[in-house]
Enzyme design. Structure first.
Site, short mmCIF file in Angstrom:
data_model
loop_
_atom_site.label_atom_id
_atom_site.label_comp_id
_atom_site.label_asym_id
_atom_site.label_seq_id
_atom_site.Cartn_x
_atom_site.Cartn_y
_atom_site.Cartn_z
N SER A 40 -5.38 -5.34 3.85
CA SER A 40 -6.16 -6.58 4.01
C SER A 40 -6.85 -6.94 2.69
O SER A 40 -6.78 -8.09 2.23
CB SER A 40 -7.24 -6.40 5.08
OG SER A 40 -6.65 -6.13 6.33
N ARG A 63 -15.25 -9.01 1.29
CA ARG A 63 -15.55 -8.59 2.67
C ARG A 63 -15.96 -9.77 3.55
O ARG A 63 -15.68 -9.80 4.75
CB ARG A 63 -16.62 -7.49 2.65
CG ARG A 63 -16.52 -6.53 3.81
CD ARG A 63 -17.38 -5.29 3.60
NE ARG A 63 -16.60 -4.15 3.23
CZ ARG A 63 -16.15 -3.23 4.11
NH1 ARG A 63 -16.43 -3.33 5.40
NH2 ARG A 63 -15.46 -2.20 3.69
N HIS A 94 -12.77 -11.24 4.53
CA HIS A 94 -12.17 -10.35 5.51
C HIS A 94 -12.73 -10.62 6.90
O HIS A 94 -12.01 -10.54 7.91
CB HIS A 94 -12.45 -8.90 5.08
CG HIS A 94 -11.88 -7.86 5.98
ND1 HIS A 94 -12.66 -7.08 6.79
CD2 HIS A 94 -10.60 -7.49 6.22
CE1 HIS A 94 -11.88 -6.26 7.47
NE2 HIS A 94 -10.63 -6.48 7.14
#
Lengths: 208, 208
Positions: free
Chosen positions: B15, B38, B41
């Site tokens: 990812s 993040r 994400h």
């Protein structure tokens, strides 16, 4: 400092009015439209409609299951936190088994993520439940495997895992699964716990 | 059933590699890039970078405050749930006062939302704290008012409320506030508890 609206009800009213003015909700029955409006509210994106797909019976099945007291099985604590308890029609149980002490061992034994392994602990409550996957594609894949193994049939599945590895694929799999589950998905990479919880909150009560 | 990746570490690795390949992280220092990766994400959208803005000292201030044991003050339970406790460097307190029994009365007295009123209960912990607003624009506006009243100066503010009424305005207000707070925002309507928690999780540990 800028003046700002401080009245919570007024903020909701204006927000939903903006969403209904901007989003393409054509062709959705009223209950499904209510769910989609609240999902958009949770993420700030009116173009979410482009990726939303639901089975024709999803909204009615979810409303009926919640009214009948079905438990709400959530993949993560964030999803469970996002469910507004005061909207639930039957003080429904909101269940997240991810922090159960057995989960790390189950994950190692099954060779999968903890989020997927946590579903093992849903087996005795899966039948007739409302399942809400807002985070982990592996949880959604595992859910479909459990159903194939005969572990029970949920009344409805909110399948909106988010991310870059498996999320889009898991949602396609749910939408075209031979079990023909009642479902809603947000196709593609978008999703998340807030969108997932919003779908349930919308169908739990007619109150906007 | 489609084969799928079941190894949690491998899912994270792939990812983050996809995000780093697709997202424009140019010009960001390594810690800030880690936060933005993040945040992406958490929402599945690499174009989030278009709307992210941070003060130049935000990442370093957050890392230092967390290492020094600063509490993490969150506007909602969903944000607090999203903070991964095992990543925190000093077993930092994660605080959400929204469900405190005094909050409904405070909201009525102050003529504001419960989410904003809950910040009254932050007064004795605000100075030096890491503040994380992932949901309510009124909470972010109220935070700035409290700072103007001299209630304390947080070490850093993650300001990513989401929505259609006040969200964009509250983030502009934070970014240009005369107190020149260390901050990160996602301008516009996008935001949310998952993106907010992700920024903290990224800076709490160097581990991807």
């Amino acid at each position: 400092m800028t003046a700002y609206v401080r009245d919570g009800s007024e903020i909701y009213r204006r927000s939903f009015a903006i969403i209904r003015a901007e989003a393409d909700l054509s062709g959705l029955d009223p209950a499904l439209a209510r769910a989609v409006v609240r999902m958009i509210h949770a993420c700030g994106m009116v173009d979410l409609t482009r990726d939303v797909a639901a089975s024709s019976g999803f909204a009615a099945a979810t409303v009926a299951a919640l009214a009948g007291g079905a438990p709400i099985l959530c993949d993560t604590a964030m999803v469970a936190s996002g469910i507004t308890r005061s909207r639930l029609p039957a003080a429904n149980d909101v269940v997240c088994t991810l922090s159960d002490p057995d989960v790390p061992r189950l994950a190692a034994e099954l060779g999968t993520t903890r989020t997927a392994a946590a579903l093992e602990l849903w087996r005795d409550r899966l039948d007739g439940a409302v399942v809400v996957i807002g985070n982990a594609p592996t949880a959604l894949f595992r859910l479909l495997e459990l159903i194939e193994e005969g572990a029970g049939r949920p009344a409805a599945v909110v399948g909106v895992p988010v991310g870059f590895v498996g999320a889009a694929e898991s949602k396609i799999e749910l939408a075209r699964h031979p079990a023909a589950l009642e479902h809603i998905v947000v196709h593609g990479r978008r999703g998340g716990s807030a969108i997932a919880a919003a779908a349930v909150n919308a169908l739990a009560s007619e109150r906007e």
